[in-house]
Write a protein that holds these residues in place. Structure first.
Motif, PDB file in Angstrom:
ATOM      1  N   GLN A   1     -33.711  62.878   0.959  1.00  0.00           N
ATOM      2  CA  GLN A   1     -33.205  62.036  -0.122  1.00  0.00           C
ATOM      3  C   GLN A   1     -33.044  60.572   0.233  1.00  0.00           C
ATOM      4  N   THR A   2     -32.999  59.744  -0.805  1.00  0.00           N
ATOM      5  CA  THR A   2     -32.283  58.477  -0.729  1.00  0.00           C
ATOM      6  C   THR A   2     -31.053  58.699  -1.616  1.00  0.00           C
ATOM      7  N   GLN A   3     -30.026  57.947  -1.343  1.00  0.00           N
ATOM      8  CA  GLN A   3     -28.794  58.135  -2.114  1.00  0.00           C
ATOM      9  C   GLN A   3     -29.011  57.768  -3.579  1.00  0.00           C
ATOM     10  N   GLU A   4     -29.809  56.728  -3.804  1.00  0.00           N
ATOM     11  CA  GLU A   4     -30.062  56.292  -5.181  1.00  0.00           C
ATOM     12  C   GLU A   4     -30.758  57.397  -5.976  1.00  0.00           C
ATOM     13  N   ALA A   5     -31.796  57.981  -5.363  1.00  0.00           N
ATOM     14  CA  ALA A   5     -32.556  59.021  -6.068  1.00  0.00           C
ATOM     15  C   ALA A   5     -31.664  60.219  -6.358  1.00  0.00           C
TER      16      ALA A   5
ATOM     17  N   GLU B   1     -21.885  58.274   3.934  1.00  0.00           N
ATOM     18  CA  GLU B   1     -22.182  57.570   5.178  1.00  0.00           C
ATOM     19  C   GLU B   1     -23.565  58.039   5.647  1.00  0.00           C
ATOM     20  N   HIS B   2     -24.380  57.078   6.023  1.00  0.00           N
ATOM     21  CA  HIS B   2     -25.746  57.382   6.467  1.00  0.00           C
ATOM     22  C   HIS B   2     -25.787  57.317   7.986  1.00  0.00           C
ATOM     23  N   MET B   3     -26.038  58.472   8.580  1.00  0.00           N
ATOM     24  CA  MET B   3     -26.039  58.526  10.052  1.00  0.00           C
ATOM     25  C   MET B   3     -27.157  57.673  10.657  1.00  0.00           C
ATOM     26  N   CYS B   4     -28.192  57.408   9.877  1.00  0.00           N
ATOM     27  CA  CYS B   4     -29.257  56.542  10.414  1.00  0.00           C
ATOM     28  C   CYS B   4     -28.765  55.112  10.586  1.00  0.00           C
ATOM     29  N   MET B   5     -27.658  54.776   9.935  1.00  0.00           N
ATOM     30  CA  MET B   5     -27.069  53.444  10.135  1.00  0.00           C
ATOM     31  C   MET B   5     -25.971  53.472  11.189  1.00  0.00           C
ATOM     32  N   ALA B   6     -25.501  54.682  11.530  1.00  0.00           N
ATOM     33  CA  ALA B   6     -24.400  54.796  12.488  1.00  0.00           C
ATOM     34  C   ALA B   6     -24.905  55.117  13.895  1.00  0.00           C
ATOM     35  N   MET B   7     -25.856  56.074  13.988  1.00  0.00           N
ATOM     36  CA  MET B   7     -26.267  56.590  15.302  1.00  0.00           C
ATOM     37  C   MET B   7     -27.378  55.780  15.951  1.00  0.00           C
ATOM     38  N   ARG B   8     -28.055  54.982  15.151  1.00  0.00           N
ATOM     39  CA  ARG B   8     -29.242  54.275  15.640  1.00  0.00           C
ATOM     40  C   ARG B   8     -29.367  52.957  14.865  1.00  0.00           C
ATOM     41  N   GLY B   9     -30.431  52.218  15.167  1.00  0.00           N
ATOM     42  CA  GLY B   9     -30.706  51.010  14.387  1.00  0.00           C
ATOM     43  C   GLY B   9     -29.541  50.031  14.421  1.00  0.00           C
ATOM     44  N   ILE B  10     -29.035  49.721  13.264  1.00  0.00           N
ATOM     45  CA  ILE B  10     -27.982  48.701  13.132  1.00  0.00           C
ATOM     46  C   ILE B  10     -26.632  49.159  13.699  1.00  0.00           C
TER      47      ILE B  10
ATOM     48  N   HIS C   1     -30.042  64.787   3.984  1.00  0.00           N
ATOM     49  CA  HIS C   1     -30.799  64.125   5.054  1.00  0.00           C
ATOM     50  C   HIS C   1     -31.605  62.992   4.448  1.00  0.00           C
ATOM     51  N   CYS C   2     -31.596  61.845   5.118  1.00  0.00           N
ATOM     52  CA  CYS C   2     -32.327  60.720   4.549  1.00  0.00           C
ATOM     53  C   CYS C   2     -33.826  60.918   4.756  1.00  0.00           C
ATOM     54  N   GLU C   3     -34.563  60.501   3.752  1.00  0.00           N
ATOM     55  CA  GLU C   3     -36.009  60.747   3.792  1.00  0.00           C
ATOM     56  C   GLU C   3     -36.730  59.807   4.755  1.00  0.00           C
ATOM     57  N   HIS C   4     -36.023  58.793   5.247  1.00  0.00           N
ATOM     58  CA  HIS C   4     -36.676  57.864   6.166  1.00  0.00           C
ATOM     59  C   HIS C   4     -36.611  58.343   7.613  1.00  0.00           C
ATOM     60  N   HIS C   5     -35.463  58.914   8.004  1.00  0.00           N
ATOM     61  CA  HIS C   5     -35.277  59.280   9.411  1.00  0.00           C
ATOM     62  C   HIS C   5     -34.965  60.758   9.608  1.00  0.00           C
ATOM     63  N   MET C   6     -34.756  61.481   8.530  1.00  0.00           N
ATOM     64  CA  MET C   6     -34.382  62.893   8.575  1.00  0.00           C
ATOM     65  C   MET C   6     -33.101  63.123   9.363  1.00  0.00           C
TER      66      MET C   6
HETATM   67  N1  GTP Z   1     -31.949  52.261  -0.282  1.00  0.00           N
HETATM   68  C1  GTP Z   1     -31.714  53.206   0.657  1.00  0.00           C
HETATM   69  N2  GTP Z   1     -32.049  52.943   1.925  1.00  0.00           N
HETATM   70  C2  GTP Z   1     -31.797  53.890   2.840  1.00  0.00           C
HETATM   71  C3  GTP Z   1     -31.223  55.122   2.550  1.00  0.00           C
HETATM   72  N3  GTP Z   1     -31.106  55.832   3.699  1.00  0.00           N
HETATM   73  C4  GTP Z   1     -31.613  55.052   4.666  1.00  0.00           C
HETATM   74  N4  GTP Z   1     -32.034  53.873   4.160  1.00  0.00           N
HETATM   75  C5  GTP Z   1     -32.634  52.684   4.770  1.00  0.00           C
HETATM   76  O1  GTP Z   1     -34.025  52.805   4.798  1.00  0.00           O
HETATM   77  C6  GTP Z   1     -34.519  51.696   5.555  1.00  0.00           C
HETATM   78  C7  GTP Z   1     -35.801  52.035   6.258  1.00  0.00           C
HETATM   79  O2  GTP Z   1     -36.219  50.821   6.812  1.00  0.00           O
HETATM   80  P1  GTP Z   1     -37.478  50.641   7.788  1.00  0.00           P
HETATM   81  O3  GTP Z   1     -37.502  49.208   8.233  1.00  0.00           O
HETATM   82  O4  GTP Z   1     -38.698  51.203   7.138  1.00  0.00           O
HETATM   83  O5  GTP Z   1     -37.118  51.623   8.998  1.00  0.00           O
HETATM   84  P2  GTP Z   1     -36.334  51.321  10.342  1.00  0.00           P
HETATM   85  O6  GTP Z   1     -37.138  50.427  11.223  1.00  0.00           O
HETATM   86  O7  GTP Z   1     -35.966  52.634  10.946  1.00  0.00           O
HETATM   87  O8  GTP Z   1     -35.053  50.539   9.813  1.00  0.00           O
HETATM   88  P3  GTP Z   1     -33.649  50.253  10.527  1.00  0.00           P
HETATM   89  O9  GTP Z   1     -32.705  51.346  10.110  1.00  0.00           O
HETATM   90  O10 GTP Z   1     -33.193  48.910   9.997  1.00  0.00           O
HETATM   91  O11 GTP Z   1     -33.872  50.252  12.002  1.00  0.00           O
HETATM   92  C8  GTP Z   1     -33.358  51.312   6.469  1.00  0.00           C
HETATM   93  O12 GTP Z   1     -32.914  50.039   6.074  1.00  0.00           O
HETATM   94  C9  GTP Z   1     -32.301  52.377   6.185  1.00  0.00           C
HETATM   95  O13 GTP Z   1     -30.984  51.878   6.325  1.00  0.00           O
HETATM   96  C10 GTP Z   1     -30.874  55.361   1.183  1.00  0.00           C
HETATM   97  O14 GTP Z   1     -30.363  56.414   0.809  1.00  0.00           O
HETATM   98  N5  GTP Z   1     -31.144  54.379   0.290  1.00  0.00           N
END
Ligand code: GTP
Ligand code: ZN
Length: 211
Positions: free
Chosen positions: A138-142, A167-176, A98-103
């Protein structure tokens, strides 16, 4: 060895804010109820009454990596390998994190190789290490660096190579909303870091070649 285990045992350098005073299950369930209301749904309707309990139970499982020590998994090694000292590669280790930014989920595969120095570890232990780190936020890098770091520190091999593709679902299901895009990360230590040919051999073998 004790010092090494301590370094990777939560709380560790890999957890910025290790929680030592966890909330109770009841508190966690109440938080899920709040989130259910936040979605706009009614937590008291029949289909949702048991959901907080289920979510808390699922979180225990999906975030079980906080209660496990990756260094301990690598503690048991074998020296009886008929002098084998070339690359050991465990590839296509599937994981869910799970990504640490969006869970939300990160779904991918890890490829882990090392050049032994006298001792090898059970192959399943490599996959266990991947799972332990995956089952934390997590982040993938860490995650890539952590897998390489613990293997290097505990086994002390001549080198470690880790590649993660996910594949990061936070990039697929929402946001970009870019479905199907894959992120690749790699970490090399020791001989892999110093010798580009060894990196190429690792990548070639990961891709299915003979190396
Ligand atoms: N470097 C890195 N970034 C990640 C990872 N997982 C998610 N992210 C990114 O973390 C960033 C968080 O950006 P923010 O601008 O703080 O959050 P946000 O408004 O939800 O960003 P968006 O996804 O662009 O809508 C996003 O660009 C995600 O794509 C990861 O494993 N590594
Ligand atoms: Zn995210």
């Amino acid at each position: 060895m004790d010092a090494v285990i301590k370094k990777f045992m939560p709380p560790s350098a890999y957890m910025e804010k290790p929680v030592t005073d966890r909330p109770t299950e009841a508190e966690a369930e109440a938080a899920v109820r709040t989130l259910l209301r936040w979605t706009g749904d009614n937590p008291d309707r029949e289909g949702l009454v048991d959901t907080p309990k289920r979510v808390v139970k699922a979180y225990r499982e999906m975030f079980g990596g906080y209660d496990k020590c990756p260094a301990e998994e690598l503690g048991r090694t074998f020296e009886e390998v008929a002098g084998y000292d070339d690359l050991v590669l465990v590839k296509d280790i599937t994981f869910h994190s799970h990504c640490e930014h969006h869970m939300v989920p990160i779904i991918g595969k890890a490829h882990v190789g090392y050049l032994p120095d006298g001792k090898v570890v059970g192959l399943s232990k490599i996959a266990r290490v991947v799972d332990i780190f995956a089952q934390r936020l997590q982040t993938q890098e860490a995650m890539t660096a952590q897998i390489a770091g613990v293997i290097q520190d505990v086994l002390n091999p001549r080198g470690v190579a880790v590649m993660v593709e996910a594949e990061h679902m936070c990039m697929a299901m929402r946001g970009i909303r870019k479905e199907g895009s894959t992120t690749l990360t790699s970490t090399f230590t020791g001989v892999f870091k110093d010798t580009p040919e060894e990196q190429v051999r690792f990548v070639t073998m990961v891709r299915g070649g003979r190396g």
